[in-house]
Design a protein around this motif. Sequence first.
Motif, PDB file in Angstrom:
ATOM      1  N   ARG A 233       0.833  -1.203   0.000  1.00  0.00           N
ATOM      2  CA  ARG A 233       0.000   0.000   0.000  1.00  0.00           C
ATOM      3  C   ARG A 233       0.865   1.249   0.000  1.00  0.00           C
ATOM      4  O   ARG A 233       0.473   2.307  -0.478  1.00  0.00           O
ATOM      5  N   TYR A 234       2.045   1.105   0.602  1.00  0.00           N
ATOM      6  CA  TYR A 234       2.918   2.268   0.771  1.00  0.00           C
ATOM      7  C   TYR A 234       4.357   1.751   0.835  1.00  0.00           C
ATOM      8  O   TYR A 234       4.635   0.755   1.509  1.00  0.00           O
ATOM      9  N   SER A 235       5.244   2.430   0.123  1.00  0.00           N
ATOM     10  CA  SER A 235       6.635   1.986   0.112  1.00  0.00           C
ATOM     11  C   SER A 235       7.547   3.154   0.452  1.00  0.00           C
ATOM     12  O   SER A 235       7.326   4.278  -0.006  1.00  0.00           O
ATOM     13  N   THR A 236       8.544   2.889   1.256  1.00  0.00           N
ATOM     14  CA  THR A 236       9.571   3.893   1.515  1.00  0.00           C
ATOM     15  C   THR A 236      10.817   3.485   0.751  1.00  0.00           C
ATOM     16  O   THR A 236      11.234   2.326   0.788  1.00  0.00           O
ATOM     17  N   ILE A 237      11.377   4.435   0.018  1.00  0.00           N
ATOM     18  CA  ILE A 237      12.598   4.187  -0.745  1.00  0.00           C
ATOM     19  C   ILE A 237      13.689   5.061  -0.166  1.00  0.00           C
ATOM     20  O   ILE A 237      13.552   6.285  -0.095  1.00  0.00           O
ATOM     21  N   THR A 238      14.767   4.428   0.241  1.00  0.00           N
ATOM     22  CA  THR A 238      15.900   5.202   0.715  1.00  0.00           C
ATOM     23  C   THR A 238      17.130   4.677   0.000  1.00  0.00           C
ATOM     24  O   THR A 238      17.066   3.680  -0.702  1.00  0.00           O
ATOM     25  N   GLY A 239      18.232   5.368   0.162  1.00  0.00           N
ATOM     26  CA  GLY A 239      19.415   4.910  -0.544  1.00  0.00           C
ATOM     27  C   GLY A 239      20.668   5.571  -0.026  1.00  0.00           C
ATOM     28  O   GLY A 239      20.620   6.443   0.843  1.00  0.00           O
ATOM     29  N   VAL A 240      21.773   5.144  -0.610  1.00  0.00           N
ATOM     30  CA  VAL A 240      23.064   5.693  -0.210  1.00  0.00           C
ATOM     31  C   VAL A 240      23.316   6.989  -0.974  1.00  0.00           C
ATOM     32  O   VAL A 240      22.677   7.263  -1.988  1.00  0.00           O
ATOM     33  N   ALA A 241      24.268   7.787  -0.480  1.00  0.00           N
ATOM     34  CA  ALA A 241      24.718   8.966  -1.219  1.00  0.00           C
ATOM     35  C   ALA A 241      25.631   8.484  -2.341  1.00  0.00           C
ATOM     36  O   ALA A 241      26.499   7.639  -2.127  1.00  0.00           O
ATOM     37  N   ARG A 242      25.420   8.993  -3.550  1.00  0.00           N
ATOM     38  CA  ARG A 242      26.231   8.579  -4.701  1.00  0.00           C
ATOM     39  C   ARG A 242      26.979   9.779  -5.259  1.00  0.00           C
ATOM     40  O   ARG A 242      26.758  10.216  -6.389  1.00  0.00           O
TER      41      ARG A 242
ATOM     42  N   ASP B 268      29.779   9.767  -6.308  1.00  0.00           N
ATOM     43  CA  ASP B 268      30.624   9.328  -7.425  1.00  0.00           C
ATOM     44  C   ASP B 268      29.952   9.559  -8.776  1.00  0.00           C
ATOM     45  O   ASP B 268      30.632   9.581  -9.804  1.00  0.00           O
ATOM     46  N   LEU B 269      28.638   9.723  -8.792  1.00  0.00           N
ATOM     47  CA  LEU B 269      27.916   9.909 -10.051  1.00  0.00           C
ATOM     48  C   LEU B 269      27.780  11.400 -10.369  1.00  0.00           C
ATOM     49  O   LEU B 269      27.607  12.210  -9.456  1.00  0.00           O
ATOM     50  N   ALA B 270      27.814  11.728 -11.646  1.00  0.00           N
ATOM     51  CA  ALA B 270      27.753  13.135 -12.055  1.00  0.00           C
ATOM     52  C   ALA B 270      26.476  13.812 -11.557  1.00  0.00           C
ATOM     53  O   ALA B 270      26.478  14.985 -11.204  1.00  0.00           O
ATOM     54  N   ASP B 271      25.372  13.046 -11.519  1.00  0.00           N
ATOM     55  CA  ASP B 271      24.110  13.646 -11.076  1.00  0.00           C
ATOM     56  C   ASP B 271      23.803  13.320  -9.614  1.00  0.00           C
ATOM     57  O   ASP B 271      22.677  13.531  -9.148  1.00  0.00           O
ATOM     58  N   GLY B 272      24.787  12.794  -8.902  1.00  0.00           N
ATOM     59  CA  GLY B 272      24.604  12.474  -7.486  1.00  0.00           C
ATOM     60  C   GLY B 272      23.600  11.349  -7.248  1.00  0.00           C
ATOM     61  O   GLY B 272      23.221  11.089  -6.111  1.00  0.00           O
ATOM     62  N   GLY B 273      23.164  10.722  -8.324  1.00  0.00           N
ATOM     63  CA  GLY B 273      22.162   9.655  -8.177  1.00  0.00           C
ATOM     64  C   GLY B 273      20.739  10.164  -8.363  1.00  0.00           C
ATOM     65  O   GLY B 273      19.781   9.430  -8.122  1.00  0.00           O
ATOM     66  N   ALA B 274      20.597  11.414  -8.817  1.00  0.00           N
ATOM     67  CA  ALA B 274      19.253  12.007  -8.954  1.00  0.00           C
ATOM     68  C   ALA B 274      18.361  11.181  -9.883  1.00  0.00           C
ATOM     69  O   ALA B 274      17.192  10.926  -9.587  1.00  0.00           O
ATOM     70  N   TRP B 275      18.932  10.748 -11.018  1.00  0.00           N
ATOM     71  CA  TRP B 275      18.137   9.934 -11.947  1.00  0.00           C
ATOM     72  C   TRP B 275      17.649   8.655 -11.273  1.00  0.00           C
ATOM     73  O   TRP B 275      16.479   8.280 -11.405  1.00  0.00           O
ATOM     74  N   LEU B 276      18.544   8.002 -10.560  1.00  0.00           N
ATOM     75  CA  LEU B 276      18.204   6.734  -9.905  1.00  0.00           C
ATOM     76  C   LEU B 276      17.037   6.905  -8.928  1.00  0.00           C
ATOM     77  O   LEU B 276      16.078   6.126  -8.939  1.00  0.00           O
ATOM     78  N   TYR B 277      17.118   7.933  -8.103  1.00  0.00           N
ATOM     79  CA  TYR B 277      16.046   8.179  -7.128  1.00  0.00           C
ATOM     80  C   TYR B 277      14.735   8.507  -7.841  1.00  0.00           C
ATOM     81  O   TYR B 277      13.672   7.973  -7.522  1.00  0.00           O
ATOM     82  N   ALA B 278      14.827   9.402  -8.835  1.00  0.00           N
ATOM     83  CA  ALA B 278      13.617   9.833  -9.549  1.00  0.00           C
ATOM     84  C   ALA B 278      13.004   8.679 -10.335  1.00  0.00           C
ATOM     85  O   ALA B 278      11.788   8.465 -10.310  1.00  0.00           O
TER      86      ALA B 278
ATOM     87  N   GLU C 246      15.128  17.333 -10.524  1.00  0.00           N
ATOM     88  CA  GLU C 246      14.855  16.028 -11.153  1.00  0.00           C
ATOM     89  C   GLU C 246      14.161  15.100 -10.155  1.00  0.00           C
ATOM     90  O   GLU C 246      13.172  14.439 -10.474  1.00  0.00           O
ATOM     91  N   VAL C 247      14.683  15.073  -8.930  1.00  0.00           N
ATOM     92  CA  VAL C 247      14.118  14.191  -7.901  1.00  0.00           C
ATOM     93  C   VAL C 247      12.685  14.628  -7.569  1.00  0.00           C
ATOM     94  O   VAL C 247      11.758  13.810  -7.549  1.00  0.00           O
ATOM     95  N   PHE C 248      12.484  15.904  -7.335  1.00  0.00           N
ATOM     96  CA  PHE C 248      11.154  16.405  -6.945  1.00  0.00           C
ATOM     97  C   PHE C 248      10.142  16.189  -8.071  1.00  0.00           C
ATOM     98  O   PHE C 248       8.960  15.945  -7.827  1.00  0.00           O
ATOM     99  N   GLY C 249      10.622  16.274  -9.316  1.00  0.00           N
ATOM    100  CA  GLY C 249       9.740  16.114 -10.471  1.00  0.00           C
ATOM    101  C   GLY C 249       9.122  14.720 -10.578  1.00  0.00           C
ATOM    102  O   GLY C 249       8.145  14.535 -11.297  1.00  0.00           O
ATOM    103  N   SER C 250       9.684  13.757  -9.870  1.00  0.00           N
ATOM    104  CA  SER C 250       9.112  12.402  -9.896  1.00  0.00           C
ATOM    105  C   SER C 250       7.892  12.304  -8.982  1.00  0.00           C
ATOM    106  O   SER C 250       7.210  11.286  -8.972  1.00  0.00           O
ATOM    107  N   ARG C 251       7.621  13.337  -8.254  1.00  0.00           N
ATOM    108  CA  ARG C 251       6.415  13.494  -7.424  1.00  0.00           C
ATOM    109  C   ARG C 251       6.151  12.347  -6.446  1.00  0.00           C
ATOM    110  O   ARG C 251       5.079  11.715  -6.473  1.00  0.00           O
TER     111      ARG C 251
END
Length: 287
Positions: A98-107, A109-119, A150-155
Amino acid sequence: ETPIEKKPSWIKTRVRMGPEFTELKGLVKREGLHTVCEEAGCPNIYECWEDREATFLIGGDQCTRRCDFCQIDTGKPAALDRTEPRKVAESVQAMGLRYSTITGVARDDLADGGAWLYAETVRQIHALNPGTGVELLIPDFNAEPDQLAEVFGSRPEVLAHNVETVPRIFKRIRPGFRYARSLDVITQARAAGLVTKSNLILGMGETPDEVSVALRELFDAGCEIITITQYLRPSARHHPVDRWVKPEEFVEHAKTAEAIGFPGVMAGPLVRSSYRAGRLYAQTKAH
Ligand code: SF4
Ligand code: SF4
C-alpha cells in the motif's frame, strides 16, 4: 543483531505475526526479494508488513559518505544499475504494498549524485503500482537545484530528508552533511509542492532543549512530518549511545512538535523514520 549496550526495559518489541505479515514473509523468501525491513532486522516488521508497508534501499550497499550512526558501509559504490528502479517497482508489486519507503546511499561518485536513480525509482513504482504511495528518503544532493528538481519532479507522495541531529553536534555525527544545507533541501522540496518529512535520532549527545529548537527550525524550514527516534548503536565502531531517552520524554517532544504546528508527528523509542509511514502520511493529508 548483537546488543552492544544493555538496552532499557522499554526497548522491547512485541512479536505478533498477523496473516498479512506471514503471507509477505513467505512471498519475499520465495521470490528472493530484498527489503530494509528484513535486512536491517527492524523490530517493527510485524506491524509495518501487516499494514503492507515496507522499505527498500537503492544505489547499492556502499555509501560515499560516512555518518556515525549508520550501519551502511562507506566505500566505492558499484557501477550504477539502471535496472534497479524497475526491480524495486516489481518488488513493490509482488508484495502488493500500500505504501513503500525508498531510501538509498549517497552517490557522490555519479555526475548527477544519483538524482536519476532516485527519480526513476519513484516513476517506475508509480507506473507499475498506481495505488501505492511512495515516500522518498533522500541524501542532500548537495542542495543542487538541478539535481533536486529532477528528484522532486518524480512526485513522491512524501519527500523525506533527515537532519538526524541538532546543529551543535551535527558536524561530528554527519561530517558529509551540513545542518543548514539539509534545512535548505527541505525548504526546496516544500517550495516544489511536496509533502515534506524529517527525522531526529536522540541519544547521540543532544539535550532535550536542543531538540525543541531543532523542531522549531525544521518547521520554519517547511517540514510537515517529523519522526523522533532513539539511537541504537549498530556496532562497536559506531558512536556510543549517549542516553536512553525515556518514553515520557518522547511524549513531551511529540507535544512540542504538535504545538509548533507539525501536522504529522511520531515519536518513541522504537520509532523509525519509515515506521507506519503510510499511516502518518494519510493523517497529515487529512489534517
Ligand atoms: Fe548512511 Fe545515508 Fe550517511 Fe550514507 S549518507 S552513511 S547511507 S546515513
Ligand atoms: Fe520496514 Fe521501516 Fe517498518 Fe522497519 S519501520 S519494518 S524498516 S518500513
